[in-house]
Design a protein around this motif. Structure first.
Motif, PDB file in Angstrom:
ATOM      1  N   LEU A 153       1.298  -1.229  -0.245  1.00  0.00           N
ATOM      2  CA  LEU A 153       0.072  -0.072  -0.088  1.00  0.00           C
ATOM      3  C   LEU A 153       0.754   1.375   0.079  1.00  0.00           C
ATOM      4  N   VAL A 154       2.065   1.213   1.386  1.00  0.00           N
ATOM      5  CA  VAL A 154       2.439   2.322   0.919  1.00  0.00           C
ATOM      6  C   VAL A 154       3.346   2.619  -0.252  1.00  0.00           C
ATOM      7  N   LEU A 155       4.145   1.091  -0.866  1.00  0.00           N
ATOM      8  CA  LEU A 155       4.608   1.023  -2.064  1.00  0.00           C
ATOM      9  C   LEU A 155       3.354   2.349  -3.365  1.00  0.00           C
ATOM     10  N   ALA A 156       2.322   1.630  -2.684  1.00  0.00           N
ATOM     11  CA  ALA A 156       1.493   2.513  -4.027  1.00  0.00           C
ATOM     12  C   ALA A 156       1.207   3.990  -3.911  1.00  0.00           C
ATOM     13  N   VAL A 157       1.018   4.516  -2.701  1.00  0.00           N
ATOM     14  CA  VAL A 157       0.248   5.435  -2.406  1.00  0.00           C
ATOM     15  C   VAL A 157       1.886   6.539  -2.874  1.00  0.00           C
ATOM     16  N   LEU A 158       2.826   5.860  -2.294  1.00  0.00           N
ATOM     17  CA  LEU A 158       4.081   7.107  -2.751  1.00  0.00           C
ATOM     18  C   LEU A 158       4.475   7.279  -4.485  1.00  0.00           C
ATOM     19  N   LEU A 159       4.552   6.058  -5.293  1.00  0.00           N
ATOM     20  CA  LEU A 159       4.311   5.862  -6.850  1.00  0.00           C
ATOM     21  C   LEU A 159       3.121   6.898  -7.410  1.00  0.00           C
ATOM     22  N   ALA A 160       1.756   7.436  -6.715  1.00  0.00           N
ATOM     23  CA  ALA A 160       0.807   8.135  -6.985  1.00  0.00           C
ATOM     24  C   ALA A 160       1.312   8.725  -6.784  1.00  0.00           C
ATOM     25  N   PHE A 161       1.689   9.330  -5.100  1.00  0.00           N
ATOM     26  CA  PHE A 161       2.586  11.131  -5.085  1.00  0.00           C
ATOM     27  C   PHE A 161       3.653  11.607  -6.674  1.00  0.00           C
ATOM     28  N   LEU A 162       4.776  10.445  -6.679  1.00  0.00           N
ATOM     29  CA  LEU A 162       5.232  11.240  -7.554  1.00  0.00           C
ATOM     30  C   LEU A 162       4.847  11.235  -8.919  1.00  0.00           C
ATOM     31  N   ILE A 163       3.854  10.590  -9.195  1.00  0.00           N
ATOM     32  CA  ILE A 163       3.883  10.647 -10.730  1.00  0.00           C
ATOM     33  C   ILE A 163       3.013  11.870 -10.926  1.00  0.00           C
ATOM     34  N   CYS A 164       1.789  12.608  -9.916  1.00  0.00           N
ATOM     35  CA  CYS A 164       1.104  13.617  -9.289  1.00  0.00           C
ATOM     36  C   CYS A 164       1.862  14.648  -9.583  1.00  0.00           C
ATOM     37  N   TRP A 165       2.818  15.188  -8.338  1.00  0.00           N
ATOM     38  CA  TRP A 165       3.837  15.892  -8.115  1.00  0.00           C
ATOM     39  C   TRP A 165       4.879  16.376  -8.449  1.00  0.00           C
ATOM     40  N   VAL A 166       5.549  15.456  -9.574  1.00  0.00           N
ATOM     41  CA  VAL A 166       7.172  15.300  -9.802  1.00  0.00           C
ATOM     42  C   VAL A 166       6.975  16.536 -11.415  1.00  0.00           C
ATOM     43  N   PRO A 167       5.653  17.051 -12.019  1.00  0.00           N
ATOM     44  CA  PRO A 167       5.655  17.084 -12.833  1.00  0.00           C
ATOM     45  C   PRO A 167       5.294  19.034 -12.484  1.00  0.00           C
ATOM     46  N   PHE A 168       4.657  18.703 -11.153  1.00  0.00           N
ATOM     47  CA  PHE A 168       4.525  20.103 -10.925  1.00  0.00           C
ATOM     48  C   PHE A 168       5.860  21.056 -10.570  1.00  0.00           C
ATOM     49  N   HIS A 169       6.954  20.456 -10.070  1.00  0.00           N
ATOM     50  CA  HIS A 169       8.103  20.799  -9.042  1.00  0.00           C
ATOM     51  C   HIS A 169       8.628  20.892  -9.910  1.00  0.00           C
ATOM     52  N   LEU A 170       8.903  19.857 -10.977  1.00  0.00           N
ATOM     53  CA  LEU A 170       9.501  20.057 -12.150  1.00  0.00           C
ATOM     54  C   LEU A 170      10.130  21.240 -13.268  1.00  0.00           C
ATOM     55  N   ILE A 171       7.873  21.913 -13.343  1.00  0.00           N
ATOM     56  CA  ILE A 171       7.761  23.282 -13.623  1.00  0.00           C
ATOM     57  C   ILE A 171       8.126  24.432 -13.076  1.00  0.00           C
ATOM     58  N   THR A 172       8.038  23.841 -11.449  1.00  0.00           N
ATOM     59  CA  THR A 172       8.378  25.272 -10.596  1.00  0.00           C
ATOM     60  C   THR A 172      10.018  25.598 -10.508  1.00  0.00           C
ATOM     61  N   ILE A 173      10.936  24.505 -10.459  1.00  0.00           N
ATOM     62  CA  ILE A 173      12.004  24.449 -10.877  1.00  0.00           C
ATOM     63  C   ILE A 173      12.239  25.510 -12.400  1.00  0.00           C
ATOM     64  N   LEU A 174      12.012  24.912 -13.063  1.00  0.00           N
ATOM     65  CA  LEU A 174      11.938  26.028 -14.439  1.00  0.00           C
ATOM     66  C   LEU A 174      11.262  27.223 -14.334  1.00  0.00           C
ATOM     67  N   ASP A 175      10.499  27.663 -13.957  1.00  0.00           N
ATOM     68  CA  ASP A 175       9.873  29.146 -13.199  1.00  0.00           C
ATOM     69  C   ASP A 175      11.086  29.866 -12.673  1.00  0.00           C
ATOM     70  N   VAL A 176      11.741  28.852 -11.926  1.00  0.00           N
ATOM     71  CA  VAL A 176      12.791  29.235 -10.591  1.00  0.00           C
ATOM     72  C   VAL A 176      13.439  30.041 -11.822  1.00  0.00           C
ATOM     73  N   LEU A 177      14.349  29.206 -12.779  1.00  0.00           N
ATOM     74  CA  LEU A 177      14.951  29.573 -13.553  1.00  0.00           C
ATOM     75  C   LEU A 177      14.732  31.006 -14.714  1.00  0.00           C
ATOM     76  N   LEU A 178      13.456  30.530 -14.946  1.00  0.00           N
ATOM     77  CA  LEU A 178      12.652  31.678 -16.014  1.00  0.00           C
ATOM     78  C   LEU A 178      13.159  33.345 -15.298  1.00  0.00           C
ATOM     79  N   MET A 179      12.573  33.183 -13.763  1.00  0.00           N
ATOM     80  CA  MET A 179      12.658  34.585 -13.093  1.00  0.00           C
ATOM     81  C   MET A 179      13.731  34.620 -12.796  1.00  0.00           C
ATOM     82  N   ALA A 180      14.314  33.608 -12.666  1.00  0.00           N
ATOM     83  CA  ALA A 180      16.044  34.897 -12.607  1.00  0.00           C
ATOM     84  C   ALA A 180      17.149  34.514 -13.666  1.00  0.00           C
ATOM     85  N   GLU A 181      16.005  34.798 -14.845  1.00  0.00           N
ATOM     86  CA  GLU A 181      16.929  35.194 -16.171  1.00  0.00           C
ATOM     87  C   GLU A 181      18.034  34.641 -16.594  1.00  0.00           C
TER      88      GLU A 181
END
Length: 351
Positions: free
Chosen positions: A250-278
């Motif tokens: 169950l824990v592994l399934a919850v972890l996998l779901a979290f990664l699928i749902c959240w990793v794209p958001f954080h990757l875009i946030t990183i790109l957003d910060v790089l854009l903000m820092a020019e």
């Protein structure tokens, strides 16, 4: 996150996670994609809010009503459900805000509190998963060495520290969130007003490091070790080991779901910060990031709905608890009904 032209004011809900300052006015041309987002977002938010609240309340009620005390892993998962409820209770305010053309109608107090709740979820949810990953790691890899540390009182203390940490990381939201009138856009917007670009970059950098890089590294390490431990263990298992394996699945399934749902958001946030820092630039990239921020933010929100579904589908122990809770509830209802009939019969006899 940049501010879109008047027809599509970009006071995006993503700023409640990534702390993007919504006051920056873009020189890039608008895209037709925003019209679709602004009409579909409120409906999507309300749907996941209703489903998420129902599902997570159901999970909490099962853990609360079951006659046996929660295990360490269940303490963490119940707190994760609580963190999801905090997020889901805040989302309707943003749905109204979007449908209202990003004109915030709820005042400055709720502007701060609602976004504090969303910010806390971004930290608390990931660190509850860190705790449950460490628990599975200890249970399967270091059972003899650190098994005594897997006690409910330590789990509850860990959860209390996570809630406190989430509240602490939400302090900038309480300080810098405010409602301000933008006459050029005709709205009173709830937005983050950082005093300097440097502080904005620091806060966004903390979000990336503390709510993504560090916890994901810990979770990844624990998950690899857990999978290795599951592979090397013999086929013949004791009942205790079987129970641990069910909880681990169950824990592994919850972890996998979290990664699928959240990793794209954080990757875009990183790109957003790089854009903000020019470090990065360009209108095409800016527009793409704005749109991807919308999509991946709501993918992250969906994780709060997905977790309770996984408990039912993957969690054999959870399904067992559900059956036992309903059985006890049915038994008590039958016993109460029989007692009522018996009392009525006694009254009739005495009359």
């Amino acid at each position: 996150m940049t501010l879109q032209p008047t027809s599509h004011p970009g006071f995006s809900t993503t700023s409640s996670y990534g702390d993007q300052n919504s006051t920056n006015i873009t020189n890039c041309p608008d895209t037709d994609a925003w019209e679709w987002f602004y009409t579909s977002q409120p409906v999507y938010i309300m749907v996941i809010t209703v489903l998420g609240i129902v599902f997570n309340v159901f999970v909490l009620m099962v853990f609360i009503l079951h006659k046996k005390a929660c295990t360490v892993a269940e303490i963490y998962l119940s707190n994760l459900a609580g963190a999801d409820l905090v997020l889901l209770s805040c989302l309707p305010f943003w749905a109204v805000n979007i449908s209202n053309g990003f004109n915030w109608p709820f005042g400055q107090f709720l502007c701060k509190v609602v976004n504090l709740g969303i910010k806390m979820n971004s930290y608390c949810s990931i660190y509850f998963l860190v705790l449950v990953s460490i628990d599975r790691f200890v249970a399967l890899v270091h059972t003899m060495s650190y098994g005594r540390m897997r006690r409910p009182k330590y789990a509850k203390l860990g959860c209390l520290l996570v809630w406190g940490f989430g509240l602490l990381m939400g302090v900038p939201t309480l300080i810098f969130r405010k409602v301000q009138h933008f006459p050029e856009y005709g709205v009173h917007a709830c937005f983050l007003d950082y005093p300097s670009r440097t502080l904005e970059l620091v806060c966004n950098g903390m979000l990336i490091i503390l709510s993504f890089i560090i916890p994901i590294s810990i979770i990844s390490f624990c998950t690899v070790k857990i999978i290795q431990a599951l592979k090397v263990q013999s086929i013949e298992k004791s009942n205790a080991e079987k129970t641990e394996h069910k909880a681990t699945n169950l824990v592994l399934a919850v972890l996998l779901a979290f990664l699928i749902c959240w990793v794209p958001f954080h990757l875009i946030t990183i790109l957003d910060v790089l854009l903000m820092a020019e470090v990065l630039g360009g209108c095409h990239l800016e527009n793409a990031l704005d749109i991807c921020n919308q999509i991946f933010t709501y993918l992250a929100f969906f994780n709060s709905v997905l977790n309770p579904i996984l408990y039912v589908i993957v969690g054999k122990n959870f399904r067992k608890k559900v059956r036992e809770v309903f059985h006890n509830w049915s038994y008590k209802k039958t016993a109460s009904s029989d007692s009522t009939r018996s009392n009525l019969s006694t009254l009739k006899t005495s009359v």
